[in-house]
Design a protein around this motif. Structure first.
Motif, PDB file in Angstrom:
ATOM      1  N   LEU A 106       0.842  -1.228   0.160  1.00 29.24           N
ATOM      2  CA  LEU A 106      -0.005  -0.017  -0.155  1.00 29.24           C
ATOM      3  C   LEU A 106       0.794   1.099  -0.053  1.00 29.24           C
ATOM      4  CD1 LEU A 106      -3.165   0.382  -0.017  1.00 29.24           C
ATOM      5  CD2 LEU A 106      -2.891   0.564   2.588  1.00 29.24           C
ATOM      6  N   TYR A 107       0.371   2.393  -0.754  1.00 31.65           N
ATOM      7  CA  TYR A 107       0.986   3.441  -0.438  1.00 31.65           C
ATOM      8  C   TYR A 107      -0.097   4.705  -0.645  1.00 31.65           C
ATOM      9  CZ  TYR A 107       0.460   3.981  -5.889  1.00 31.65           C
ATOM     10  OH  TYR A 107      -0.209   4.170  -7.109  1.00 31.65           O
ATOM     11  N   ASN A 108       0.355   5.978  -0.722  1.00 30.47           N
ATOM     12  CA  ASN A 108      -0.765   6.896  -0.817  1.00 30.47           C
ATOM     13  C   ASN A 108       0.084   7.969  -1.958  1.00 30.47           C
ATOM     14  OD1 ASN A 108       0.842   8.679   0.700  1.00 30.47           O
ATOM     15  ND2 ASN A 108      -0.472   8.176   2.540  1.00 30.47           N
ATOM     16  N   SER A 116       6.204   7.535  -1.022  1.00 31.46           N
ATOM     17  CA  SER A 116       5.542   6.010  -0.584  1.00 31.46           C
ATOM     18  C   SER A 116       5.614   5.320  -1.759  1.00 31.46           C
ATOM     19  CB  SER A 116       4.559   6.340   0.193  1.00 31.46           C
ATOM     20  OG  SER A 116       3.174   6.711  -0.459  1.00 31.46           O
ATOM     21  N   ILE A 117       5.140   5.753  -2.906  1.00 31.80           N
ATOM     22  CA  ILE A 117       4.857   4.987  -4.265  1.00 31.80           C
ATOM     23  C   ILE A 117       6.356   4.166  -4.476  1.00 31.80           C
ATOM     24  CG2 ILE A 117       5.361   6.981  -5.540  1.00 31.80           C
ATOM     25  CD1 ILE A 117       3.594   5.460  -7.676  1.00 31.80           C
ATOM     26  N   ILE A 132      -0.204  -0.550  -4.668  1.00 31.27           N
ATOM     27  CA  ILE A 132      -1.573  -0.162  -4.523  1.00 31.27           C
ATOM     28  C   ILE A 132      -1.739   1.036  -4.026  1.00 31.27           C
ATOM     29  CG2 ILE A 132      -4.026  -0.796  -3.886  1.00 31.27           C
ATOM     30  CD1 ILE A 132      -3.105  -2.217  -6.451  1.00 31.27           C
ATOM     31  N   ASP A 133      -2.504   1.955  -4.877  1.00 32.83           N
ATOM     32  CA  ASP A 133      -2.841   3.318  -4.052  1.00 32.83           C
ATOM     33  C   ASP A 133      -4.010   3.144  -3.020  1.00 32.83           C
ATOM     34  OD1 ASP A 133      -3.694   6.025  -3.401  1.00 32.83           O
ATOM     35  OD2 ASP A 133      -2.904   6.694  -5.251  1.00 32.83           O
ATOM     36  N   SER A 182       3.750   7.912 -12.281  1.00 28.59           N
ATOM     37  CA  SER A 182       3.149   6.919 -11.476  1.00 28.59           C
ATOM     38  C   SER A 182       3.192   5.346 -12.362  1.00 28.59           C
ATOM     39  CB  SER A 182       1.568   6.996 -11.435  1.00 28.59           C
ATOM     40  OG  SER A 182       1.033   7.194 -12.749  1.00 28.59           O
ATOM     41  N   CYS A 183       3.697   5.498 -13.272  1.00 27.18           N
ATOM     42  CA  CYS A 183       3.983   4.012 -14.355  1.00 27.18           C
ATOM     43  C   CYS A 183       5.200   3.848 -15.189  1.00 27.18           C
ATOM     44  CB  CYS A 183       2.717   3.939 -14.853  1.00 27.18           C
ATOM     45  SG  CYS A 183       2.403   5.394 -16.290  1.00 27.18           S
TER      46      CYS A 183
END
Length: 524
Positions: A106-108, A116-117, A132-133, A182-183
């Motif tokens: 998990l991250y935010n 955190s990602i 997973i956000d 993000s990706c």
């Protein structure tokens, strides 16, 4: 479903320290970034990294901002027989491949700078997990992914290095990636069990110092930092070279194909006219892997320009492409112009990856140069462009490059202003080190100014094939100029019979054959 142990990945390291996917796809599920939220895109990127290292049925991503990835996909189908289907729902992919997943981390993403990602991806890579956000956690659990392996919310940017570095992460590649991406590149980080990190402040390098100093000698950092000079200098100090790759996609697919020896298609015919001023143009930024992969090839501004092939031109391609996207590298070579005019490839700054040779860890430099020499033989490239910091006259440094049989000469660019040495030529092991004389670059040197400068040299008698001042190396800034700008200059210069536009290879061979080697004689 076929699985492969991490030890097999380690065996797949070749002479340039890149990790390739050992499983070549037979079928692809293709999904566009544009139909996904940021959280979904990160989920699919991490899923891609898990699936593609275990299965020949793999995931491939497209992006409207990176149109050349469709070209590479079409090539995989046409030349390699890889079938594919388009998918419009990312959650369908999660459902198809959920058996590959051990759980989630998990991250935010409440702040674009939240680390955190990166920490979640680093941890996920060690556990066959997706990242997973928190905003899609509930939906993820609906699809049967219920086991939470870790919670990286509210962790610091150094958390992954402090807690995971010696827990199975590889020590030859790290990924420097801003949390707001993000990706891109995250599939490769998952596949290779690479530390993903980012240090946000330009002039604070505490985390980078820790990470780069912990890496193996002559390692690679994929991605990019908050600046250029400080970041590359810091990496160089520890024997780490940078590859601008922070918008790169699908390396888990593209790296799976073999990196085979290639030959350039250029036709070499050395001019014999004595009273001519020779000019060579080299396009900048070939070291930028994400540009090579995303927009350069098909763009009407650059490699896909209708002006390509109308004049001799030098290009460079990141060596990382040869290992991480060999089908792409091959396409560039196959589509090069050849005949009466040629596209010619040299190695981009400053070899295997972007670094400053004078600042590079001395113990790592020998490994770096040996790998560079090996690479140049594989791809039939003879010349290297170098970016360094006020070190043009450091013959002892250049001797370490030019002693190698496949390195026939260097094109030197000074970091602070690429043409600081005004076209001067020095010699190392009887091979030329040629500094940049002109820059076709917005707000530095326009087309009219460049034409005027070259014409002035000709009018001043700089048309003697034996005179080093009768050679002009022009570096073209890709972000402010394109092939139409070069065409304007070339057309005007062609009006003068005392100017010749040649490839970088012909340019160097003319210098080697005709310019008196004063420096080398003095040293011997």
């Amino acid at each position: 479903m076929s699985f492969i142990k991490w030890s097999e990945f380690r065996k797949n390291l070749d002479t340039n320290n890149y990790i390739k996917n050992p499983i070549t796809p037979t079928y692809l599920y293709v999904i566009s970034q544009n139909i996904m939220t940021q959280a979904e895109a990160a989920m699919i990127a991490t899923l891609q990294g898990i699936v593609n290292k275990q299965s020949s049925i793999q995931i491939y991503r497209l992006s409207s901002s990176q149109p050349d990835y469709q070209t590479w996909l079409d090539n995989l189908k046409e030349e390699y027989g890889i079938s594919y289907e388009n998918v419009s729902n990312p959650w369908h992919l999660l459902d198809v491949f959920k058996d590959y997943i051990n759980g989630y981390v998990l991250y935010n993403n409440k702040s674009l700078k939240d680390p955190s990602i990166n920490n979640a991806c680093s941890l996920a890579s060690l556990n066959n997990c997706i990242a997973i956000d928190e905003v899609i956690q509930d939906k993820t659990r609906i699809y049967g992914i219920t086991k939470i392996i870790g919670d990286c919310r509210n962790t610091a940017e150094s958390w992954a290095f402090d807690n995971l570095w010696n827990s199975g992460l590889n020590h030859s590649i790290v990924i420097q990636l801003s949390p707001d991406k993000s990706c891109a590149l995250r599939d490769y980080g998952i596949m290779t069990k690479s530390l993903i990190f980012y240090e946000d402040k330009i002039d604070v390098t505490t985390l980078r110092d820790k990470i780069f100093s912990a890496l193996d000698k002559d390692s690679i950092c994929l991605g990019w930092g908050p600046d250029e000079f400080i970041n590359v200098s810091t990496a160089s100090k520890y024997g780490v070279s940078m590859v601008a790759a922070d918008w790169s996609y699908n390396l888990t697919v593209l790296s799976s194909f073999p990196s085979l020896p290639l030959n350039q298609k250029t036709s070499v015919k050395i001019p014999t006219k004595k009273n001519v001023h020779h000019v060579t143009f080299i396009m900048s930024d070939g070291d930028n892997q994400q540009w090579d992969l995303g927009t350069n090839y098909g763009s009407h501004k650059w490699y896909g320009s209708p002006y390509k092939g109308k004049f001799n031109l030098g290009w460079s391609l990141s060596p990382s492409l040869y290992y991480l996207a060999p089908t792409v590298f091959k396409l560039y070579y196959e589509s090069a112009s050849h005949g009466s005019t040629n596209d010619y490839f040299i190695v981009p700054p400053s070899g295997n990856g972007y670094m400053y040779p004078s600042k590079f860890d001395k113990k790592s430099l020998s490994i770096y140069i040996n790998r560079l020499n090996d690479y140049m033989e594989k791809v039939d490239e003879k010349y290297v462009s170098i970016i360094d910091d006020s070190s043009f006259h450091n013959n002892e440094l250049w001797d370490r490059f030019t002693i190698k049989p496949n390195i026939h000469g260097l094109f030197y660019l000074d970091y602070h202003k690429h043409d600081n040495y005004h076209g001067e030529i020095i010699w190392s092991n009887n091979k030329p080190i040629v500094s940049c004389r002109d820059l076709l670059w917005d707000n530095i040197e326009s087309e009219d100014e460049l034409i005027k400068n070259i014409s002035h040299r000709i009018d001043s008698g700089k048309v003697d094939i034996n005179n080093s001042n009768s050679y002009t190396f022009v570096y073209v800034h890709a972000w402010s100029k394109d092939l139409s700008n070069i065409e304007t200059v070339v057309n005007k210069l062609k009006e003068n019979p005392k100017v010749a536009i040649v490839t970088p290879e012909t340019f160097m061979k003319l210098i080697i054959n005709n310019v008196k080697n004063k420096n080398q004689k003095a040293r011997t």
